[in-house]
Motif scaffolding. Structure first.
Motif, mmCIF file in Angstrom:
data_model
loop_
_atom_site.group_PDB
_atom_site.id
_atom_site.type_symbol
_atom_site.label_atom_id
_atom_site.label_comp_id
_atom_site.label_asym_id
_atom_site.label_seq_id
_atom_site.Cartn_x
_atom_site.Cartn_y
_atom_site.Cartn_z
ATOM 1 N N THR A 13 20.862 9.675 -21.338
ATOM 2 C CA THR A 13 20.131 10.741 -22.023
ATOM 3 C C THR A 13 18.917 10.194 -22.763
ATOM 4 N N VAL A 14 19.099 9.093 -23.470
ATOM 5 C CA VAL A 14 17.979 8.474 -24.190
ATOM 6 C C VAL A 14 16.887 8.047 -23.213
ATOM 7 N N LEU A 15 17.286 7.420 -22.116
ATOM 8 C CA LEU A 15 16.303 6.955 -21.132
ATOM 9 C C LEU A 15 15.574 8.120 -20.473
ATOM 10 N N ARG A 16 16.290 9.190 -20.159
ATOM 11 C CA ARG A 16 15.635 10.370 -19.564
ATOM 12 C C ARG A 16 14.673 11.019 -20.555
ATOM 13 N N ARG A 17 15.096 11.094 -21.799
ATOM 14 C CA ARG A 17 14.223 11.660 -22.824
ATOM 15 C C ARG A 17 12.958 10.824 -22.971
ATOM 16 N N LEU A 18 13.103 9.498 -22.988
ATOM 17 C CA LEU A 18 11.948 8.615 -23.084
ATOM 18 C C LEU A 18 11.032 8.796 -21.880
ATOM 19 N N ASP A 83 18.311 0.226 -38.752
ATOM 20 C CA ASP A 83 17.380 1.342 -38.806
ATOM 21 C C ASP A 83 16.939 1.715 -37.383
ATOM 22 N N PRO A 84 17.043 2.996 -37.014
ATOM 23 C CA PRO A 84 16.666 3.404 -35.658
ATOM 24 C C PRO A 84 15.214 3.080 -35.302
ATOM 25 N N GLU A 85 14.320 3.155 -36.266
ATOM 26 C CA GLU A 85 12.917 2.842 -35.994
ATOM 27 C C GLU A 85 12.746 1.363 -35.637
ATOM 28 N N VAL A 86 13.520 0.510 -36.262
ATOM 29 C CA VAL A 86 13.467 -0.925 -35.958
ATOM 30 C C VAL A 86 13.994 -1.168 -34.544
ATOM 31 N N ILE A 87 15.106 -0.537 -34.212
ATOM 32 C CA ILE A 87 15.656 -0.694 -32.861
ATOM 33 C C ILE A 87 14.655 -0.194 -31.828
ATOM 34 N N GLY A 88 14.073 0.966 -32.085
ATOM 35 C CA GLY A 88 13.081 1.518 -31.159
ATOM 36 C C GLY A 88 11.891 0.596 -30.974
ATOM 37 N N GLN A 89 11.419 0.006 -32.073
ATOM 38 C CA GLN A 89 10.280 -0.909 -31.988
ATOM 39 C C GLN A 89 10.638 -2.157 -31.172
ATOM 40 N N ILE A 90 11.819 -2.687 -31.404
ATOM 41 C CA ILE A 90 12.253 -3.865 -30.647
ATOM 42 C C ILE A 90 12.402 -3.507 -29.169
ATOM 43 N N MET A 91 12.935 -2.336 -28.880
ATOM 44 C CA MET A 91 13.049 -1.908 -27.487
ATOM 45 C C MET A 91 11.670 -1.791 -26.837
ATOM 46 N N GLN A 140 16.805 8.820 -32.526
ATOM 47 C CA GLN A 140 15.607 8.496 -33.303
ATOM 48 C C GLN A 140 14.899 7.231 -32.820
ATOM 49 N N TRP A 141 15.341 6.649 -31.737
ATOM 50 C CA TRP A 141 14.734 5.407 -31.270
ATOM 51 C C TRP A 141 13.298 5.582 -30.825
ATOM 52 N N PHE A 142 12.987 6.735 -30.232
ATOM 53 C CA PHE A 142 11.637 6.958 -29.713
ATOM 54 C C PHE A 142 11.127 8.315 -30.163
ATOM 55 N N SER A 143 9.845 8.364 -30.400
ATOM 56 C CA SER A 143 9.200 9.626 -30.735
ATOM 57 C C SER A 143 8.967 10.413 -29.455
ATOM 58 N N ASP A 144 9.045 11.720 -29.552
ATOM 59 C CA ASP A 144 8.719 12.556 -28.401
ATOM 60 C C ASP A 144 7.204 12.654 -28.217
ATOM 61 N N ILE A 145 6.461 12.237 -29.225
ATOM 62 C CA ILE A 145 4.998 12.247 -29.195
ATOM 63 C C ILE A 145 4.529 10.797 -29.115
ATOM 64 N N ASP A 146 3.746 10.461 -28.100
ATOM 65 C CA ASP A 146 3.228 9.102 -27.922
ATOM 66 C C ASP A 146 4.346 8.055 -28.045
ATOM 67 N N PRO A 147 5.382 8.156 -27.205
ATOM 68 C CA PRO A 147 6.543 7.276 -27.342
ATOM 69 C C PRO A 147 6.239 5.791 -27.174
#
Length: 176
Positions: A13-18, A83-91, A140-147
């Motif tokens: 789901t996360v990957l499809r959303r991204l 923090d989800p933002e940290v995980i998202g940035q590392i990803m 919260q790992w990725f923004s839906d805007i400018d991911p």
């Protein structure tokens, strides 16, 4: 506190959303007038960047069914403890390494990708926080805007739709 372990379907789901957010970002950018961009903006480069991320996400989705249960448990622990933002940035940094060809580090499957991400988050140790829901975190790992945060690159500088950013932030804050 017992944590509900993430499932393969959660990762899919996360990957499809991204992937969908990347596609929508390209559609948004395609609709902007040329004067919205800096003179050094290279449309082909960023179009390829988005496309190549989509191709890699497709590889991850195709192999997600085989993610090792121990890796899902570790990802659950990381998702609930950082923090989800940290995980998202590392990803995003790992995606960039792979997509740019800088490093593949044997990362051809979702299982290897999950292992790499969790290892890097723990190794860097940034954004540690009290234990929370892993399921809420992954949303919260990725923004839906400018991911892929392309608009923030100094060579891009195109505007983002203010109302969409504000709505995305409000939604993100409500799930915390």
């Amino acid at each position: 506190m017992h944590k509900k372990t993430l499932k393969v379907t959660d990762i899919e789901t996360v990957l499809r959303r991204l992937s969908g957010a990347i596609e929508m970002d390209q559609i948004y950018v395609d609709g902007l007038p040329r004067e919205s961009f800096l003179n050094v903006y290279d449309d082909a480069l960023w179009r390829d960047w988005r496309h190549d991320h989509g191709v890699f996400i497709g590889k991850l989705l195709a192999s997600a069914h085989a993610i090792n249960s121990a890796h899902l448990e570790r990802l659950t622990e990381v998702a609930s403890s950082f923090d989800p933002e940290v995980i998202g940035q590392i990803m995003l940094e790992i995606f960039a390494e792979i997509v740019s060809g800088s490093s593949a580090a044997g990362c051809e499957t979702a299982d290897h990708f999950v292992e790499w991400v969790t290892g890097e988050v723990v190794r860097l140790g940034r954004g540690k926080r009290p234990s929370r829901s892993a399921h809420k975190s992954i949303e919260q790992w990725f923004s839906d805007i400018d991911p892929l945060t392309i608009s923030q690159d100094p060579e891009c500088g195109y505007p983002l739709p203010f109302d969409a950013i504000r709505a995305s932030r409000v939604a993100s804050q409500q799930t915390r």
